[in-house]
Design an enzyme around this catalytic site. Structure first.
Site, PDB file in Angstrom:
ATOM      1  N   LYS A  58       0.848  -1.197   0.000  1.00 40.75           N
ATOM      2  CA  LYS A  58       0.000   0.000   0.000  1.00 40.75           C
ATOM      3  C   LYS A  58       0.879   1.240   0.000  1.00 40.75           C
ATOM      4  O   LYS A  58       1.922   1.270   0.675  1.00 40.75           O
ATOM      5  CB  LYS A  58      -0.912  -0.038   1.230  1.00 40.75           C
ATOM      6  CG  LYS A  58      -1.974   1.059   1.258  1.00 40.75           C
ATOM      7  CD  LYS A  58      -2.887   0.908   2.480  1.00 40.75           C
ATOM      8  CE  LYS A  58      -3.964   1.973   2.539  1.00 40.75           C
ATOM      9  NZ  LYS A  58      -4.870   1.806   3.706  1.00 40.75           N
ATOM     10  N   SER A 133      -9.768   1.911   2.715  1.00 38.60           N
ATOM     11  CA  SER A 133      -8.861   2.634   1.853  1.00 38.60           C
ATOM     12  C   SER A 133      -7.842   1.758   1.129  1.00 38.60           C
ATOM     13  O   SER A 133      -7.245   2.207   0.158  1.00 38.60           O
ATOM     14  CB  SER A 133      -8.123   3.699   2.665  1.00 38.60           C
ATOM     15  OG  SER A 133      -7.275   3.107   3.629  1.00 38.60           O
ATOM     16  N   SER A 157      -9.926  -0.416   6.943  1.00 41.84           N
ATOM     17  CA  SER A 157      -9.351  -0.294   5.597  1.00 41.84           C
ATOM     18  C   SER A 157      -8.662  -1.526   5.037  1.00 41.84           C
ATOM     19  O   SER A 157      -8.342  -1.544   3.853  1.00 41.84           O
ATOM     20  CB  SER A 157      -8.382   0.878   5.551  1.00 41.84           C
ATOM     21  OG  SER A 157      -9.096   2.070   5.397  1.00 41.84           O
TER      22      SER A 157
HETATM   23  N1  GLN Z   1     -13.158   4.418   6.090  1.00 44.20           N
HETATM   24  C1  GLN Z   1     -12.561   4.841   7.314  1.00 44.20           C
HETATM   25  C2  GLN Z   1     -12.091   6.262   7.174  1.00 44.20           C
HETATM   26  O1  GLN Z   1     -12.356   6.835   6.187  1.00 44.20           O
HETATM   27  C3  GLN Z   1     -11.427   3.935   7.680  1.00 44.20           C
HETATM   28  C4  GLN Z   1     -10.191   4.213   6.908  1.00 44.20           C
HETATM   29  C5  GLN Z   1      -9.032   3.378   7.330  1.00 44.20           C
HETATM   30  O2  GLN Z   1      -9.173   2.343   7.991  1.00 44.20           O
HETATM   31  N2  GLN Z   1      -7.854   3.854   6.988  1.00 44.20           N
HETATM   32  O3  GLN Z   1     -11.471   6.834   8.029  1.00 44.20           O
END
Ligand code: GLN
Length: 452
Positions: A58, A133, A157
């Site tokens: 990532k 994400s 994410s």
């Molecule tokens: N969707 C959540 C956010 O927007 C989690 C994102 C994540 O785990 N990095 O913060």
């Protein structure tokens, strides 16, 4: 086959599928081939069982000499001078990083749509989001581009994109993996974890990247077990709790049905499945958006137009450098989080928001502690829905935030959570979530493998 042939084939497959999936921001072809040649010369040893396996990373995990953007214009040209500890460990294990994967900007989002660079597509249906994400990390594995990837999970994410793409995704216990070199979003919630096609692969990669690191004081000194140690053992005698709050309104019928099937499967395999309650889970999203945004507003102060990445051309003073670089370098969602976080931390509001959120966080933690006095694992959906259309929440951030209601409490508590493929609904993958007790990833893999 040689590692070199494997890597060559990997890039051929990426070439053939990338236009459809759009999962990579940067490829690492030349160095990956050189590394493969070295591995072929040295051979695979008992301590490097994964030598020669290609892996994607990532793009918020820093890689020396390999562009690391966090999918932001702010870091469009950031060439790190060091490797994250997790990446160092991949190299030590002989794994071969083949490229950097697309994501939501600074990991803020659930669809990978906030990336500055491209829209990654769901591997099963290109009209649907890949989740986020870590959308690139999930889609690349599901599309067969690579056998494994690293993602990061602050509020879901790793698990949610794994669920949307039908792959295995593990967010380990907070502290299991060093966060050194993970571009910080919310430091009390962030964890790196593996995404793979199979449960066993997942456990083996977790073996490779876990352990204490002097460069991350929150990384645990607990001994790292062989995470595959209980794979193959029966689940007979295990007790699995299903929180009634996770199966209520808002969970799509097809998703609910897949989880009910999983419950039956576990019963048939000899486990005891029973209903439990996590009464404060419903406050998770509100608590998360205060805590995560507050931590993010602090962590993102370092992007000032001077130390890293993008610098505005349009400046007449030092203040202009900060203001214009940040205004032009950050996208809308990142700015929304910085404003929300700065507000929650500001004097006069701190007690009402940030401090209060910390108290409710403790209630959520205590719910889980109570539950784990009676059960070995918790089971539920990862996401209330399967993957949806692009742009579904374009002007509605609150609806988008609510979608993470089933993954966020796990991060607030620091517990390990994983997504395991559990069937399909409307032709799209459904992931079941297994939540384990602190540092008990072994039992999660045991149960996931028995189901798989
Ligand atoms: N969707 C959540 C956010 O927007 C989690 C994102 C994540 O785990 N990095 O913060």
């Amino acid at each position: 086959v040689s590692a070199k042939e494997v890597v060559q084939d990997t890039f051929k497959r990426i070439d053939a599928t990338e236009a459809k999936v759009d999962s990579f921001i940067t490829l690492n072809q030349e160095k990956a081939l050189m590394q493969a040649e070295k591995i072929d010369a040295a051979g695979i040893t008992a301590t490097t069982p994964l030598a020669g396996i290609p892996i994607g990373i990532k793009d918020n995990i820093v890689t020396k000499g390999l562009l690391t953007t966090a999918a932001s214009k702010m870091l469009y040209n950031f060439d790190p001078v060091y490797d994250a500890t997790s990446v160092e460990k991949l190299y030590e294990g002989g794994l071969i990083p083949v490229g950097k994967l697309n994501m939501d900007e600074f990991a803020m989002g659930s669809t990978t749509e906030t990336s500055y660079f491209k829209k990654t597509k769901n591997a099963w249906d290109a009209t649907k989001v890949p989740g986020g994400s870590s959308g690139g990390s999930a889609a690349a594995v599901a599309a067969g581009q690579i056998p494994a990837s690293l993602g990061s999970d602050t509020g879901g994410s790793i698990r949610q994109p794994a669920s949307f793409n039908g792959v295995v995704g593990m967010k380990p216990t907070y502290g299991r993996i060093s966060r050194f070199g993970l571009i910080a979003f919310a430091s009390s919630l962030d964890q790196i974890g593996p995404m793979t096609r199979t449960v066993e692969d997942n456990a083996l990669i977790l073996n490779a990247i876990s352990g204490h690191d002097v460069k991350d004081s929150t990384s645990s000194k607990k001994e790292v077990p062989n995470f595959a140690g209980k794979i193959g053992q029966s689940v007979k005698g295990l007790t699995i709790g299903v929180p009634k709050e996770y199966m209520g309104e808002g969970v799509q019928p097809g998703v609910k049905a897949a989880i009910e099937d999983a419950m039956k499967t576990y019963e048939a395999l000899g486990a005891t499945v029973k209903e439990i309650s996590l009464p404060h889970s419903k406050y998770g999203v509100e608590v998360y958006y205060i805590i995560a945004s507050s931590e993010a507003s602090s962590n993102l102060q370092r992007f000032d137009g001077i130390r890293y990445g993008y610098r505005s051309e349009n400046v007449k003073s030092l203040d202009d450098v900060y203001v214009s670089s940040r205004s032009e370098g950050f996208g809308a969602e990142v700015k929304r989080r910085i404003m929300l976080g700065t507000f929650s931390l500001s004097s006069g509001y701190y007690d009402a928001y940030f401090k209060k959120a910390g108290k409710v966080r403790t209630l959520i933690v205590n719910d889980f502690k109570k539950a784990f006095a009676d059960v070995d694992l918790i089971l539920g959906p990862v996401s209330p829905t399967v993957a949806y259309e692009f742009g579904a929440d374009a002007d509605d951030p609150v609806t988008a935030y609510m979608r993470d209601v089933l993954t966020i409490p796990v991060n607030l508590a620091g517990l390990p959570g994983m997504s395991v493929p559990a069937g399909f609904s409307e032709g799209l993958p459904v992931g079941m979530q297994l939540i384990g007790n602190y540092f008990d990833e072994e039992t999660m893999y045991q149960a996931a493998y028995a189901f798989e």
